[in-house]
Design an enzyme around this catalytic site. Structure first.
Site, PDB file in Angstrom:
ATOM      1  N   HIS A  19       0.830  -1.213   0.000  1.00 60.77           N
ATOM      2  CA  HIS A  19       0.000   0.000   0.000  1.00 60.77           C
ATOM      3  C   HIS A  19       0.867   1.266   0.000  1.00 60.77           C
ATOM      4  O   HIS A  19       0.552   2.237   0.681  1.00 60.77           O
ATOM      5  CB  HIS A  19      -0.998   0.001   1.170  1.00 60.77           C
ATOM      6  CG  HIS A  19      -2.172  -0.897   0.909  1.00 60.77           C
ATOM      7  ND1 HIS A  19      -3.200  -0.543   0.059  1.00 60.77           N
ATOM      8  CD2 HIS A  19      -2.453  -2.161   1.323  1.00 60.77           C
ATOM      9  CE1 HIS A  19      -4.084  -1.536   0.001  1.00 60.77           C
ATOM     10  NE2 HIS A  19      -3.645  -2.536   0.748  1.00 60.77           N
ATOM     11  N   ASP A 128       2.137  -4.658  -9.490  1.00 55.58           N
ATOM     12  CA  ASP A 128       1.893  -6.032  -9.935  1.00 55.58           C
ATOM     13  C   ASP A 128       2.240  -6.200 -11.408  1.00 55.58           C
ATOM     14  O   ASP A 128       2.901  -7.176 -11.807  1.00 55.58           O
ATOM     15  CB  ASP A 128       0.427  -6.414  -9.702  1.00 55.58           C
ATOM     16  CG  ASP A 128       0.011  -6.278  -8.248  1.00 55.58           C
ATOM     17  OD1 ASP A 128       0.892  -6.140  -7.391  1.00 55.58           O
ATOM     18  OD2 ASP A 128      -1.206  -6.316  -7.984  1.00 55.58           O
TER      19      ASP A 128
HETATM   20  C1  GLA Z   1      -2.898  -4.583  -5.117  1.00 54.61           C
HETATM   21  C2  GLA Z   1      -2.617  -3.550  -6.198  1.00 54.61           C
HETATM   22  C3  GLA Z   1      -1.186  -3.032  -6.105  1.00 54.61           C
HETATM   23  C4  GLA Z   1      -0.846  -2.580  -4.684  1.00 54.61           C
HETATM   24  C5  GLA Z   1      -1.249  -3.646  -3.662  1.00 54.61           C
HETATM   25  C6  GLA Z   1      -1.055  -3.165  -2.246  1.00 54.61           C
HETATM   26  O1  GLA Z   1      -2.127  -5.745  -5.340  1.00 54.61           O
HETATM   27  O2  GLA Z   1      -2.827  -4.089  -7.490  1.00 54.61           O
HETATM   28  O3  GLA Z   1      -0.994  -1.974  -7.032  1.00 54.61           O
HETATM   29  O4  GLA Z   1      -1.427  -1.342  -4.393  1.00 54.61           O
HETATM   30  O5  GLA Z   1      -2.600  -4.047  -3.833  1.00 54.61           O
HETATM   31  O6  GLA Z   1       0.302  -2.968  -1.987  1.00 54.61           O
END
Ligand code: GLA
Length: 298
Positions: A19, A128
Protein backbone atom coordinates in the site's frame (compact mmCIF):
# COMPACT_ATOMS: atom_id res chain seq x y z
CA UNK A 1 0.52 -7.74 -35.60
CA UNK A 2 0.76 -11.40 -36.67
CA UNK A 3 -2.56 -13.13 -37.39
CA UNK A 4 -2.04 -15.51 -34.49
CA UNK A 5 0.12 -14.92 -31.45
CA UNK A 6 1.02 -16.26 -28.02
CA UNK A 7 2.17 -14.74 -24.77
CA UNK A 8 3.25 -15.88 -21.32
CA UNK A 9 3.65 -13.96 -18.08
CA UNK A 10 4.27 -14.81 -14.42
CA UNK A 11 2.38 -13.99 -11.26
CA UNK A 12 4.08 -11.96 -8.55
CA UNK A 13 4.76 -11.94 -4.85
CA UNK A 14 5.44 -8.71 -2.99
CA UNK A 15 8.17 -9.19 -0.40
CA UNK A 16 7.60 -5.85 1.28
CA UNK A 17 6.28 -2.35 0.50
CA UNK A 18 2.50 -2.75 0.75
CA UNK A 19 0.00 0.00 0.00
CA UNK A 20 2.71 2.44 -0.97
CA UNK A 21 2.97 1.96 -4.76
CA UNK A 22 0.08 4.28 -5.61
CA UNK A 23 1.70 6.96 -3.43
CA UNK A 24 4.94 6.86 -5.41
CA UNK A 25 6.75 4.81 -2.77
CA UNK A 26 9.36 2.06 -3.08
CA UNK A 27 8.30 -1.59 -3.23
CA UNK A 28 10.10 -4.95 -3.45
CA UNK A 29 8.11 -7.45 -5.54
CA UNK A 30 9.38 -10.49 -7.45
CA UNK A 31 7.93 -12.34 -10.41
CA UNK A 32 7.24 -15.95 -9.36
CA UNK A 33 7.33 -19.26 -11.19
CA UNK A 34 3.61 -19.64 -11.90
CA UNK A 35 2.63 -18.55 -15.38
CA UNK A 36 -0.41 -17.61 -17.43
CA UNK A 37 -0.20 -18.49 -21.13
CA UNK A 38 -2.44 -17.09 -23.82
CA UNK A 39 -2.90 -17.59 -27.54
CA UNK A 40 -4.99 -15.39 -29.77
CA UNK A 41 -6.02 -14.51 -33.28
CA UNK A 42 -7.94 -11.70 -34.94
CA UNK A 43 -11.74 -12.03 -34.74
CA UNK A 44 -14.92 -10.01 -35.26
CA UNK A 45 -15.24 -9.27 -31.57
CA UNK A 46 -13.28 -9.77 -28.34
CA UNK A 47 -13.79 -13.19 -26.75
CA UNK A 48 -12.04 -15.37 -24.18
CA UNK A 49 -11.85 -19.08 -23.60
CA UNK A 50 -10.70 -19.72 -20.03
CA UNK A 51 -11.42 -21.95 -17.05
CA UNK A 52 -11.60 -18.81 -14.93
CA UNK A 53 -14.60 -16.52 -15.42
CA UNK A 54 -14.31 -12.75 -15.63
CA UNK A 55 -11.23 -12.35 -17.82
CA UNK A 56 -12.90 -10.83 -20.87
CA UNK A 57 -12.96 -7.26 -19.53
CA UNK A 58 -9.22 -7.45 -18.76
CA UNK A 59 -8.32 -8.84 -22.16
CA UNK A 60 -10.43 -6.28 -23.99
CA UNK A 61 -9.13 -3.41 -21.85
CA UNK A 62 -5.47 -4.23 -22.47
CA UNK A 63 -6.16 -4.79 -26.19
CA UNK A 64 -7.76 -1.38 -26.40
CA UNK A 65 -4.82 0.22 -24.57
CA UNK A 66 -2.56 -1.29 -27.23
CA UNK A 67 -4.87 -0.20 -30.08
CA UNK A 68 -5.31 -3.82 -31.12
CA UNK A 69 -8.23 -5.00 -33.26
CA UNK A 70 -10.60 -7.52 -31.58
CA UNK A 71 -9.07 -10.92 -30.78
CA UNK A 72 -10.26 -14.37 -29.77
CA UNK A 73 -8.06 -15.27 -26.78
CA UNK A 74 -7.51 -18.67 -25.10
CA UNK A 75 -6.02 -18.85 -21.64
CA UNK A 76 -4.25 -21.59 -19.73
CA UNK A 77 -3.02 -20.56 -16.33
CA UNK A 78 -1.03 -21.97 -13.43
CA UNK A 79 -1.67 -18.74 -11.54
CA UNK A 80 -4.62 -19.58 -9.33
CA UNK A 81 -7.25 -16.83 -9.28
CA UNK A 82 -7.77 -15.08 -5.94
CA UNK A 83 -4.73 -16.76 -4.42
CA UNK A 84 -2.85 -13.50 -4.07
CA UNK A 85 -0.17 -13.87 -6.74
CA UNK A 86 -1.90 -11.47 -9.08
CA UNK A 87 -3.54 -13.62 -11.69
CA UNK A 88 -4.98 -10.43 -13.19
CA UNK A 89 -1.54 -8.88 -13.78
CA UNK A 90 -0.31 -12.18 -15.27
CA UNK A 91 -3.26 -12.28 -17.68
CA UNK A 92 -2.86 -8.62 -18.69
CA UNK A 93 0.89 -8.87 -19.23
CA UNK A 94 0.59 -12.19 -21.11
CA UNK A 95 -1.83 -10.56 -23.56
CA UNK A 96 0.37 -7.47 -23.83
CA UNK A 97 3.53 -9.45 -24.62
CA UNK A 98 1.60 -11.55 -27.14
CA UNK A 99 0.18 -8.52 -28.94
CA UNK A 100 3.15 -6.18 -28.51
CA UNK A 101 6.35 -8.17 -27.89
CA UNK A 102 8.63 -5.31 -28.98
CA UNK A 103 7.12 -2.79 -26.62
CA UNK A 104 9.24 -1.30 -23.86
CA UNK A 105 8.55 -3.29 -20.67
CA UNK A 106 7.80 -0.19 -18.58
CA UNK A 107 5.34 1.12 -21.18
CA UNK A 108 3.70 -2.32 -21.30
CA UNK A 109 3.36 -2.34 -17.49
CA UNK A 110 1.79 1.13 -17.58
CA UNK A 111 -0.66 0.05 -20.31
CA UNK A 112 -1.61 -3.00 -18.20
CA UNK A 113 -2.10 -0.83 -15.10
CA UNK A 114 -4.43 1.51 -17.03
CA UNK A 115 -6.27 -1.55 -18.40
CA UNK A 116 -6.77 -2.97 -14.91
CA UNK A 117 -8.02 0.37 -13.62
CA UNK A 118 -10.47 0.62 -16.53
CA UNK A 119 -11.63 -2.99 -16.27
CA UNK A 120 -12.27 -2.86 -12.52
CA UNK A 121 -12.66 0.78 -11.47
CA UNK A 122 -10.01 0.13 -8.79
CA UNK A 123 -7.18 2.66 -8.76
CA UNK A 124 -4.41 0.07 -8.47
CA UNK A 125 -0.76 1.02 -8.45
CA UNK A 126 1.91 -0.15 -10.90
CA UNK A 127 3.59 -2.82 -8.76
CA UNK A 128 1.89 -6.03 -9.93
CA UNK A 129 2.05 -5.35 -13.66
CA UNK A 130 5.63 -4.11 -13.38
CA UNK A 131 6.79 -7.24 -11.57
CA UNK A 132 5.05 -9.52 -14.07
CA UNK A 133 6.62 -7.61 -16.97
CA UNK A 134 10.15 -6.96 -15.70
CA UNK A 135 10.87 -9.36 -12.83
CA UNK A 136 14.18 -11.26 -12.92
CA UNK A 137 14.86 -14.85 -12.01
CA UNK A 138 17.01 -15.01 -8.88
CA UNK A 139 16.03 -11.49 -7.90
CA UNK A 140 13.50 -9.14 -6.42
CA UNK A 141 12.94 -5.68 -7.93
CA UNK A 142 13.49 -2.60 -5.81
CA UNK A 143 11.09 -0.35 -7.68
CA UNK A 144 10.61 3.37 -7.18
CA UNK A 145 6.99 3.81 -8.19
CA UNK A 146 7.42 7.59 -8.63
CA UNK A 147 10.08 7.31 -11.34
CA UNK A 148 9.81 3.63 -12.39
CA UNK A 149 13.56 3.36 -11.88
CA UNK A 150 14.45 -0.04 -10.45
CA UNK A 151 17.33 -2.17 -9.26
CA UNK A 152 17.49 -5.94 -9.13
CA UNK A 153 18.31 -7.31 -5.68
CA UNK A 154 19.53 -10.94 -5.53
CA UNK A 155 17.09 -13.17 -3.67
CA UNK A 156 18.44 -16.42 -2.15
CA UNK A 157 17.20 -19.74 -3.54
CA UNK A 158 17.26 -21.28 -0.07
CA UNK A 159 14.44 -19.02 1.06
CA UNK A 160 11.08 -20.24 -0.25
CA UNK A 161 8.40 -17.69 -0.97
CA UNK A 162 5.28 -19.26 0.54
CA UNK A 163 1.86 -17.94 -0.41
CA UNK A 164 -1.11 -19.04 1.64
CA UNK A 165 -4.66 -18.45 0.49
CA UNK A 166 -6.78 -17.24 3.41
CA UNK A 167 -9.91 -18.53 1.69
CA UNK A 168 -11.47 -15.09 2.18
CA UNK A 169 -11.88 -14.11 -1.43
CA UNK A 170 -12.92 -10.71 -2.60
CA UNK A 171 -12.92 -8.73 -5.77
CA UNK A 172 -11.00 -5.52 -5.11
CA UNK A 173 -13.92 -3.49 -6.46
CA UNK A 174 -15.92 -4.64 -3.41
CA UNK A 175 -13.29 -3.54 -0.89
CA UNK A 176 -12.27 -0.15 0.59
CA UNK A 177 -9.07 -0.18 -1.56
CA UNK A 178 -9.95 3.11 -3.29
CA UNK A 179 -10.97 4.58 0.07
CA UNK A 180 -7.61 3.63 1.65
CA UNK A 181 -5.85 5.20 -1.29
CA UNK A 182 -7.80 8.44 -0.86
CA UNK A 183 -7.14 8.49 2.91
CA UNK A 184 -3.42 8.06 2.37
CA UNK A 185 -3.36 10.68 -0.39
CA UNK A 186 -5.10 13.04 2.06
CA UNK A 187 -2.29 12.31 4.57
CA UNK A 188 -4.54 10.84 7.26
CA UNK A 189 -2.10 10.52 10.21
CA UNK A 190 -2.89 6.89 11.04
CA UNK A 191 -2.58 5.78 7.41
CA UNK A 192 0.64 7.76 7.07
CA UNK A 193 2.10 6.01 10.10
CA UNK A 194 1.88 2.82 8.06
CA UNK A 195 3.18 4.41 4.87
CA UNK A 196 6.21 6.07 6.47
CA UNK A 197 7.17 3.04 8.56
CA UNK A 198 6.66 0.67 5.60
CA UNK A 199 8.95 2.73 3.36
CA UNK A 200 11.65 2.53 6.04
CA UNK A 201 11.09 -1.24 6.25
CA UNK A 202 11.59 -1.68 2.51
CA UNK A 203 15.07 -0.19 2.76
CA UNK A 204 15.87 -2.14 5.93
CA UNK A 205 14.73 -5.34 4.22
CA UNK A 206 17.00 -4.71 1.24
CA UNK A 207 19.92 -4.17 3.63
CA UNK A 208 19.05 -7.45 5.37
CA UNK A 209 18.84 -9.25 2.00
CA UNK A 210 22.29 -8.01 1.04
CA UNK A 211 23.56 -9.20 4.44
CA UNK A 212 21.67 -12.52 4.05
CA UNK A 213 20.17 -11.83 7.46
CA UNK A 214 17.00 -13.91 7.06
CA UNK A 215 16.00 -13.45 10.69
CA UNK A 216 15.97 -9.68 10.27
CA UNK A 217 13.97 -10.03 7.04
CA UNK A 218 11.40 -12.04 8.97
CA UNK A 219 11.18 -9.46 11.76
CA UNK A 220 10.47 -6.78 9.18
CA UNK A 221 7.64 -8.90 7.73
CA UNK A 222 6.14 -9.18 11.20
CA UNK A 223 6.37 -5.42 11.73
CA UNK A 224 4.80 -4.87 8.32
CA UNK A 225 1.87 -7.10 9.23
CA UNK A 226 1.24 -5.27 12.49
CA UNK A 227 1.31 -1.95 10.66
CA UNK A 228 -1.04 -3.16 7.90
CA UNK A 229 -3.35 -4.58 10.57
CA UNK A 230 -3.42 -1.71 13.04
CA UNK A 231 -2.58 1.44 11.07
CA UNK A 232 -3.68 0.73 7.51
CA UNK A 233 -6.48 -1.58 8.65
CA UNK A 234 -6.50 -3.96 5.70
CA UNK A 235 -6.26 -7.27 7.59
CA UNK A 236 -9.03 -9.51 8.89
CA UNK A 237 -9.27 -11.81 11.93
CA UNK A 238 -8.94 -14.92 9.73
CA UNK A 239 -5.81 -13.57 8.07
CA UNK A 240 -4.35 -12.56 11.45
CA UNK A 241 -4.90 -16.12 12.71
CA UNK A 242 -3.07 -17.65 9.74
CA UNK A 243 -0.22 -15.15 10.07
CA UNK A 244 0.08 -16.02 13.79
CA UNK A 245 0.17 -19.73 12.93
CA UNK A 246 2.89 -19.14 10.31
CA UNK A 247 4.97 -17.10 12.77
CA UNK A 248 5.08 -20.08 15.13
CA UNK A 249 5.94 -22.70 12.48
CA UNK A 250 9.42 -24.19 12.45
CA UNK A 251 11.51 -22.84 9.58
CA UNK A 252 9.40 -19.72 9.07
CA UNK A 253 11.40 -16.48 9.17
CA UNK A 254 8.31 -14.26 9.15
CA UNK A 255 4.90 -13.73 7.60
CA UNK A 256 2.46 -10.99 6.78
CA UNK A 257 -0.67 -10.20 4.84
CA UNK A 258 0.27 -9.63 1.18
CA UNK A 259 -1.25 -7.55 -1.59
CA UNK A 260 -4.34 -5.44 -1.25
CA UNK A 261 -5.64 -7.29 1.82
CA UNK A 262 -9.24 -7.40 3.08
CA UNK A 263 -8.78 -11.18 3.07
CA UNK A 264 -6.68 -12.49 0.20
CA UNK A 265 -3.33 -14.09 0.86
CA UNK A 266 -0.45 -14.35 3.28
CA UNK A 267 3.25 -14.26 2.41
CA UNK A 268 5.71 -16.26 4.50
CA UNK A 269 9.43 -16.66 3.98
CA UNK A 270 10.44 -20.21 4.82
CA UNK A 271 13.69 -22.14 4.99
CA UNK A 272 13.61 -24.15 1.74
CA UNK A 273 14.57 -27.34 3.64
CA UNK A 274 11.52 -26.97 5.92
CA UNK A 275 8.72 -26.44 3.43
CA UNK A 276 7.04 -29.77 4.11
CA UNK A 277 6.79 -29.33 7.87
CA UNK A 278 5.72 -25.72 7.33
CA UNK A 279 2.79 -26.78 5.13
CA UNK A 280 1.83 -29.41 7.72
CA UNK A 281 1.89 -26.87 10.53
CA UNK A 282 -0.34 -24.54 8.50
CA UNK A 283 -2.79 -27.33 7.70
CA UNK A 284 -3.92 -25.67 4.48
CA UNK A 285 -2.62 -25.44 0.92
CA UNK A 286 0.62 -23.49 0.55
CA UNK A 287 2.07 -22.43 -2.79
CA UNK A 288 5.87 -22.46 -2.58
CA UNK A 289 7.33 -20.20 -5.23
CA UNK A 290 10.72 -19.28 -6.55
CA UNK A 291 11.57 -16.09 -8.43
CA UNK A 292 11.15 -16.02 -12.21
CA UNK A 293 11.75 -13.85 -15.28
CA UNK A 294 9.08 -11.37 -16.24
CA UNK A 295 7.49 -11.43 -19.69
CA UNK A 296 9.60 -8.48 -20.92
CA UNK A 297 12.84 -9.43 -19.13
CA UNK A 298 15.65 -9.65 -21.69
C1 GLA B 1 -2.90 -4.58 -5.12
C2 GLA B 1 -2.62 -3.55 -6.20
C3 GLA B 1 -1.19 -3.03 -6.11
C4 GLA B 1 -0.85 -2.58 -4.68
C5 GLA B 1 -1.25 -3.65 -3.66
C6 GLA B 1 -1.06 -3.17 -2.25
O1 GLA B 1 -2.13 -5.75 -5.34
O2 GLA B 1 -2.83 -4.09 -7.49
O3 GLA B 1 -0.99 -1.97 -7.03
O4 GLA B 1 -1.43 -1.34 -4.39
O5 GLA B 1 -2.60 -4.05 -3.83
O6 GLA B 1 0.30 -2.97 -1.99
Amino acid sequence: MPSSWRGKAPGRANLIGEHVDYLGGVVLPAAVDRFTEVTGHGADEWSIDSDVPGGLRYVRAVGEELNAAPQAVSVTSQVPPNAGISSSAALLVAVAVGLAPQMDGKDAALACQRAEQKATGVQVGIMDQFASALGRRGCALLLDCATLEYQVVPFPDEVAIAVIDSGEHRSLAGTPYNQRRREAEAHDPKRMRHVDSELARVHAFVDALHARDFTRMGELLKESHVSLRDDFEVSTPDVDAIVACAWKADGCYGARIMGAGFGGSILALVDRSKTRSFAQALGRPVIFCATADGAYAR
